[in-house]
Scaffold this motif. Structure first.
Motif, short mmCIF file in Angstrom:
data_model
loop_
_atom_site.label_atom_id
_atom_site.label_comp_id
_atom_site.label_asym_id
_atom_site.label_seq_id
_atom_site.Cartn_x
_atom_site.Cartn_y
_atom_site.Cartn_z
N ASP A 68 0.86 -1.19 0.00
CA ASP A 68 0.00 0.00 0.00
C ASP A 68 0.89 1.24 0.00
OD1 ASP A 68 -2.28 1.61 0.15
OD2 ASP A 68 -2.40 1.46 2.33
N HIS A 74 4.90 2.43 -6.09
CA HIS A 74 4.37 1.09 -5.97
C HIS A 74 5.32 0.01 -6.50
CE1 HIS A 74 1.80 -2.35 -6.97
NE2 HIS A 74 1.29 -2.06 -5.80
N LEU A 97 -2.61 -3.78 -2.39
CA LEU A 97 -3.87 -3.62 -1.67
C LEU A 97 -4.97 -3.13 -2.61
CD1 LEU A 97 -5.41 -3.68 1.04
CD2 LEU A 97 -4.66 -1.31 1.38
#
Length: 116
Positions: A68, A74, A97
């Protein structure tokens, strides 16, 4: 036969399983520390769930982890987690997530541990 030449004790299958479970539990602790530091430094979090979060690692357990992080970080966060797990010889199931359904989130939220 000298003491040095004696064969080492043979481990039973249950003993080998117990040793591997202990090794994996120790690896989770070490990897969790590294992940938490990365998350704090980069404004995100990892969510540890499953047997690792419950402190119930078995000889065949993997590290269940949700990533997350802000979108721009990411991929780096995912790679960092994969590398940390690989170095610790810890199989991992890593997923973002954001890709998880609400039903899945509700299911794992009961025991997840936020790292970061």
């Amino acid at each position: 036969m000298t003491e040095a030449a004696q064969p080492s004790a043979v481990l039973t299958f249950p003993e080998r399983k117990a040793r591997e479970a202990g090794r994996r539990a120790a690896a989770v602790a070490a990897v969790s520390s590294r992940l938490a530091a990365f998350a704090r430094a980069n404004g995100g979090r990892y969510l540890l769930y499953g047997s690792a979060a419950r402190g119930a690692m078995r000889h065949d357990s993997d590290l269940d982890l949700l990533v997350d992080f802000p979108a721009a970080l990411h991929a780096d966060a995912w790679r960092f987690a994969e590398d940390a797990c690989a170095r610790a010889r810890l199989p991992a199931d890593i997923r973002p997530l954001a890709w998880c359904s609400e039903r899945f989130r509700a299911h794992v939220a009961a025991d997840w541990v936020a790292l970061g």
